[in-house]
Design a protein around this motif. Structure first.
Motif, short mmCIF file in Angstrom:
data_model
loop_
_atom_site.label_atom_id
_atom_site.label_comp_id
_atom_site.label_asym_id
_atom_site.label_seq_id
_atom_site.Cartn_x
_atom_site.Cartn_y
_atom_site.Cartn_z
N THR A 151 2.07 -3.35 -4.20
CA THR A 151 1.22 -4.44 -3.67
C THR A 151 2.26 -5.22 -3.39
O THR A 151 3.28 -5.82 -3.72
CB THR A 151 0.65 -5.26 -5.10
OG1 THR A 151 -0.10 -4.25 -5.71
CG2 THR A 151 -0.07 -6.36 -4.56
N GLY A 175 0.84 -1.17 -0.25
CA GLY A 175 0.01 -0.02 -0.21
C GLY A 175 0.76 1.18 0.11
O GLY A 175 0.27 2.34 -0.05
N SER A 176 2.09 1.32 0.18
CA SER A 176 3.04 2.42 -0.19
C SER A 176 2.62 3.06 -1.57
O SER A 176 2.24 2.23 -2.46
CB SER A 176 4.41 1.88 0.18
OG SER A 176 4.53 1.54 1.57
N LYS A 177 2.82 4.44 -1.46
CA LYS A 177 2.63 4.93 -2.74
C LYS A 177 3.98 5.82 -3.02
O LYS A 177 4.47 6.42 -2.45
CB LYS A 177 1.26 5.99 -2.44
CG LYS A 177 -0.06 5.17 -2.15
CD LYS A 177 -1.20 6.07 -1.85
CE LYS A 177 -2.27 5.31 -1.18
NZ LYS A 177 -3.11 6.11 -0.61
N LEU A 178 3.77 5.78 -4.40
CA LEU A 178 5.26 6.38 -5.03
C LEU A 178 4.90 7.41 -6.22
O LEU A 178 3.77 7.11 -6.76
CB LEU A 178 6.14 5.51 -5.78
CG LEU A 178 6.79 4.70 -4.43
CD1 LEU A 178 7.54 3.48 -5.12
CD2 LEU A 178 7.93 5.35 -3.69
N THR A 234 10.35 -0.86 -8.89
CA THR A 234 9.60 0.35 -9.13
C THR A 234 10.40 1.45 -8.41
O THR A 234 10.73 1.29 -7.25
CB THR A 234 8.13 0.03 -8.45
OG1 THR A 234 7.47 -0.91 -9.19
CG2 THR A 234 7.31 1.45 -8.84
N VAL A 252 5.34 6.50 1.74
CA VAL A 252 5.90 5.17 1.81
C VAL A 252 5.82 4.87 3.35
O VAL A 252 6.37 5.52 4.29
CB VAL A 252 7.17 5.07 1.30
CG1 VAL A 252 7.81 3.71 1.60
CG2 VAL A 252 7.11 5.36 -0.25
N GLU A 288 4.09 10.86 -1.66
CA GLU A 288 2.64 10.28 -1.52
C GLU A 288 2.45 9.25 -0.25
O GLU A 288 1.41 9.30 0.07
CB GLU A 288 2.20 9.42 -2.77
CG GLU A 288 2.19 10.46 -4.16
CD GLU A 288 1.06 11.32 -3.88
OE1 GLU A 288 0.05 11.00 -3.48
OE2 GLU A 288 1.26 12.50 -3.99
N LYS A 322 1.16 8.23 -10.40
CA LYS A 322 1.40 7.39 -8.98
C LYS A 322 1.15 6.14 -9.26
O LYS A 322 0.38 5.65 -9.93
CB LYS A 322 0.33 8.22 -8.10
CG LYS A 322 0.67 9.70 -8.10
CD LYS A 322 -0.44 10.51 -7.28
CE LYS A 322 -0.19 11.85 -7.39
NZ LYS A 322 -1.40 12.72 -6.54
N THR A 323 1.79 5.32 -8.09
CA THR A 323 1.50 3.91 -8.27
C THR A 323 1.79 3.47 -6.82
O THR A 323 2.14 4.32 -5.86
CB THR A 323 2.52 3.16 -9.02
OG1 THR A 323 2.03 1.87 -9.28
CG2 THR A 323 4.01 3.13 -8.15
N GLU A 324 0.91 2.41 -6.42
CA GLU A 324 0.62 1.79 -5.24
C GLU A 324 1.44 0.41 -5.20
O GLU A 324 1.12 -0.31 -5.88
CB GLU A 324 -0.76 1.93 -4.50
CG GLU A 324 -0.90 1.36 -3.19
CD GLU A 324 -2.17 1.54 -2.80
OE1 GLU A 324 -2.83 0.58 -2.12
OE2 GLU A 324 -2.80 2.62 -2.89
#
Length: 147
Positions: free
Chosen positions: A72, A49-52, A106, A114, A112, A68-70
């Motif tokens: 998994t 669920g960390s976001k970058l 990634t 982490v 966002e 943006k990506t999350e």
């Protein structure tokens, strides 16, 4: 190119704990320790669920629209960053992480959110005597480093 000169100050070694949000903890630590400027290295695990932020949608599009990506599942991470205060004196961390799991990596900016999985280790190298600040620059809309 623009530049300024600084000298090395204190060196801090931090252990971030499970569930903490990386940039929030480091920026609070900088406030508490009165760190004006620093370079950082980090390694450990990023939680599911960390976001970058993984790039702009268009190479030269203005205004910049972030992709943006999350993450998994849990990822191994290594990263580097800088910390400088903005024009209001607020410490802002700019850090990029490479986050890997199995054969996929990634890479992106942590702004966002982490989240630490179990532990992250951080070494902060304080920079003393620098006049550098992060200043809002239009039309990009980013607080960019002004050495």
């Amino acid at each position: 190119m623009k530049y300024s000169v600084a000298t090395q100050g204190r060196v801090f070694v931090l252990r971030l704990e499970d569930g903490e949000i990386v940039h929030e903890v480091i920026e609070k630590f900088a406030t508490d320790q009165k760190i004006e400027a620093a370079s950082l290295i980090i390694l450990g695990g990023a939680d599911d669920g960390s976001k970058l932020v993984v790039g702009p949608k268009e190479d030269r599009g203005v205004p910049v629209e972030a992709m943006k990506t999350e993450l998994t599942n849990v990822h191994e991470v290594t990263g580097t960053g800088t910390l400088f205060r903005d024009e209001n004196g607020v410490p802002l961390l700019h850090m990029h992480l490479a986050c890997g799991r199995e054969n996929r990596t990634t890479t992106g900016c942590i702004r966002e959110g982490v989240k630490v999985w179990q532990v992250m280790e951080v070494v902060i190298h304080e920079l003393v005597g620098s006049s550098a600040k992060r200043v809002l620059e239009e039309p990009l809309g980013f607080k960019l480093l002004q050495p």
